[in-house]
Design an enzyme around this catalytic site. Sequence first.
Site, mmCIF file in Angstrom:
data_model
loop_
_atom_site.group_PDB
_atom_site.id
_atom_site.type_symbol
_atom_site.label_atom_id
_atom_site.label_comp_id
_atom_site.label_asym_id
_atom_site.label_seq_id
_atom_site.Cartn_x
_atom_site.Cartn_y
_atom_site.Cartn_z
ATOM 1 N N LYS A 1 0.589 -9.682 -8.939
ATOM 2 C CA LYS A 1 -0.649 -9.220 -8.312
ATOM 3 C C LYS A 1 -1.474 -8.507 -9.370
ATOM 4 O O LYS A 1 -1.027 -7.541 -9.965
ATOM 5 C CB LYS A 1 -0.366 -8.270 -7.142
ATOM 6 C CG LYS A 1 -1.628 -7.884 -6.363
ATOM 7 C CD LYS A 1 -1.285 -7.062 -5.117
ATOM 8 C CE LYS A 1 -2.536 -6.844 -4.250
ATOM 9 N NZ LYS A 1 -3.591 -6.071 -4.908
ATOM 10 N N MET B 1 0.846 -1.198 0.000
ATOM 11 C CA MET B 1 0.000 0.000 0.000
ATOM 12 C C MET B 1 0.873 1.237 0.000
ATOM 13 O O MET B 1 1.720 1.409 0.888
ATOM 14 C CB MET B 1 -0.940 0.000 1.216
ATOM 15 C CG MET B 1 -2.037 -1.044 1.126
ATOM 16 S SD MET B 1 -3.018 -1.189 2.635
ATOM 17 C CE MET B 1 -1.962 -2.266 3.622
ATOM 18 N N HIS C 1 -6.837 -9.550 -7.004
ATOM 19 C CA HIS C 1 -7.829 -8.640 -6.441
ATOM 20 C C HIS C 1 -9.146 -8.917 -7.157
ATOM 21 O O HIS C 1 -9.243 -8.742 -8.372
ATOM 22 C CB HIS C 1 -7.400 -7.186 -6.646
ATOM 23 C CG HIS C 1 -8.253 -6.196 -5.943
ATOM 24 N ND1 HIS C 1 -7.767 -4.997 -5.481
ATOM 25 C CD2 HIS C 1 -9.563 -6.208 -5.607
ATOM 26 C CE1 HIS C 1 -8.748 -4.320 -4.888
ATOM 27 N NE2 HIS C 1 -9.840 -5.044 -4.967
ATOM 28 N N CYS D 1 -2.588 -1.761 -10.149
ATOM 29 C CA CYS D 1 -2.805 -0.365 -9.780
ATOM 30 C C CYS D 1 -3.483 0.391 -10.917
ATOM 31 O O CYS D 1 -3.004 0.365 -12.049
ATOM 32 C CB CYS D 1 -1.480 0.298 -9.417
ATOM 33 S SG CYS D 1 -1.664 2.021 -8.901
ATOM 34 N N GLY E 1 -5.729 -5.840 3.097
ATOM 35 C CA GLY E 1 -5.176 -4.521 2.836
ATOM 36 C C GLY E 1 -5.517 -3.516 3.915
ATOM 37 O O GLY E 1 -4.884 -3.446 4.962
#
Length: 316
Positions: free
Chosen positions: A130, A9, A162, A91, A224
């Site tokens: 990821k 993060m 995710h 992201c 998270g």
Amino acid sequence: MYLLSIAPMLDITDRHCRVFFRLFSPHIRLYTEMIHCGAILFGDRERFLAHDQSEHPVAIQLGGSDPQQLAQAAAIAEDYGYDEVNLNVGCPSDRVQAGRFGACLMAEPELVAQCVYAMREAVNIPVTVKNRIGIDEQDPHTSLWKFVEMVSEAGCSEFIVHARKAWLQGLSPRENRSIPPLDYALVYKLARDFPQLQICINGGINSLEEVREHLQQVDGVMMGRAPVDNPWLLSEAHSLYGDRAPYTERRDVVLAYARYIERQMAEGVWLKHLVPPLMGLYKGQPNAKFWRRTLAEKCRTPDAKIDLLYAALDKM
């Protein structure tokens, strides 16, 4: 495979935060903030890569899309002692898209495969990815399967998924963390269809009870924001591994972390850079507001001393 991980993060999981989270379990996998490979190759390498030995197992998350630069950065990270290299393909920020990395790479599985292959050739530690379940108008039932198949053939055996799409147009990074609907069932099916791979699930997981439920379907779980907002929920993380709890009182966690704070302050680190991980530790407890206010105001002035932290702890 790690049953529980803490997500990378930005502006949160720095080296101090990772030392704090490590207090709750020796087995949780920790991640750096995303670091662009160029920052390692051309920037202040020590600033980005230095870490405390207590953090292990710790993974570095890299951003980028140039296979050779990523390979060079991965090799440097391995030399610094990192246990894993993770490629960010999730992201959704505009800045990241402009640099052609992050979630937009979901549309370029061939390039991601090239990046993974180059890193695998350069290091002996695991290379993981990821990613999101998809972006924009992609149909995850086909695009995600194609992505995983191509990237796994390049040498990636673990995907941290995710369980939301990323909408690259129309939603901010913050909105992309909550507005696209979660599709846990899709990730479960992915795990069933690729039993030879390690599939870890991420997104909207807020308790250890939820972690245990997910572990019935997938190989690992990544949390998270929840442990950032309320770190004490990790006090039960030891039970996932059959361990005894390292600490049974919040006060003992603070005192353990304070020893690290004292060492860091002796090296010139300001208290304000060290207290953020403690902010939510007393969430839901008496005097929690006083605790947060003290850390946010009194402990964040340039001349703040650790005595302020001890004084606040005595009132909890």
